[in-house]
Design an enzyme around this catalytic site. Sequence first.
Site, PDB file in Angstrom:
ATOM      1  CB  THR A 150      -0.882   0.018   1.262  1.00 17.86           C
ATOM      2  OG1 THR A 150      -1.723  -1.127   1.251  1.00 17.86           O
ATOM      3  CG2 THR A 150      -1.704   1.285   1.354  1.00 17.86           C
ATOM      4  CB  VAL A 179     -11.719  -4.856   2.093  1.00 16.06           C
ATOM      5  CG1 VAL A 179     -11.189  -3.482   2.512  1.00 16.06           C
ATOM      6  CG2 VAL A 179     -12.734  -4.713   0.960  1.00 16.06           C
ATOM      7  N   GLY A 180      -8.442  -5.250   2.712  1.00 10.78           N
ATOM      8  CA  GLY A 180      -7.448  -5.289   3.774  1.00 10.78           C
ATOM      9  C   GLY A 180      -7.578  -4.118   4.721  1.00 10.78           C
ATOM     10  CG  ASP A 181      -4.017  -2.499   6.585  1.00 16.34           C
ATOM     11  OD1 ASP A 181      -3.437  -1.441   6.877  1.00 16.34           O
ATOM     12  OD2 ASP A 181      -3.595  -3.279   5.711  1.00 16.34           O
ATOM     13  N   GLY A 204      -2.680  -7.059   5.270  1.00 13.14           N
ATOM     14  CA  GLY A 204      -3.854  -6.467   5.886  1.00 13.14           C
ATOM     15  C   GLY A 204      -4.562  -7.366   6.871  1.00 13.14           C
TER      16      GLY A 204
END
Length: 299
Positions: A150, A179-181, A204
């Site tokens: 990211t 969906v990750g963090d 994530g």
Amino acid sequence: MWGIIGTWEMALQGIKKSSSLLENGNTADIAIIEAIKDVEDNPNFTSVGYGGLPNENGEVELDAAFMDGNNLSFGAVAGIKNFNNPITIAKALSKDRFNIFLVGKGAESYAEKNGFEKKNMLTLKSKEAWEKRIKDIKEKNLSPYDGHDTVGMVCLDKYGNITAGTSTSGLFMKKEGRVGDSPMPGSGLYVDSKIGGATATGLGEDIMKGCISYEAVRLMEEGYTPQEAVNIITEKFNKKLIDRRGTAGAFSIVCMNKEGKWGVGTNVEFPFVVSTELEGTKVYVANFKDNKIVYKPLI
């Protein structure tokens, strides 16, 4: 005093551009968006934006978030397809009172209605990487998952405004809808202009097991320097994951306080970029050795 810090070496050109904006008196919200857009627009960075690595179905799903530390406004999108510069969509959502975090088709509908640029975000390079990974999984019994870098930034302007932002295509070969963090407030990013801000990158699924970006801001509020705060977080969180789960996925965190002081924590080798009014723009590489964070200039 102004400053901006970002994850990974891919942030360098965007941070250079935004440093000029900050030096010329532009505000933190403008500068951070321009810096992140620079990463999103570069197809050579295959974990963010255009040319991001696709999910298991060969589709590029993007996540992004923006937070304004003055009023704690927050906006995010997740799993959005076929729209350019998701960070700009996240920033637009942060201006709303309700419906500030949109996912999938809902995010796409909002983006289309509000005139954001539609674009096929899958490049030939990322499609070929996906096809190769499919082949390798079948022929070599390799794990499908890789690539989750990211871009995250924290930005301070001359007026004391602080913002934070993230953008990612997420885990390579992820399940559709994963969906990750990165777009999660508290985990992927958090900022308060009276204190400072932080943003995280890495796996994530493990980062979401602790609100490490919020924790960094909380510790800075208690009087810890940014580096002291991330030292505490890195050691404790890494140990907790290993104690509870037997392993800790890769994670890194960068932060900056309202004085422009910064810190970095990581449990892997981690390049990052920082630019301040006093130090200029530098790239460092950090490592976690003997429960301590050490870093040295890379460029």
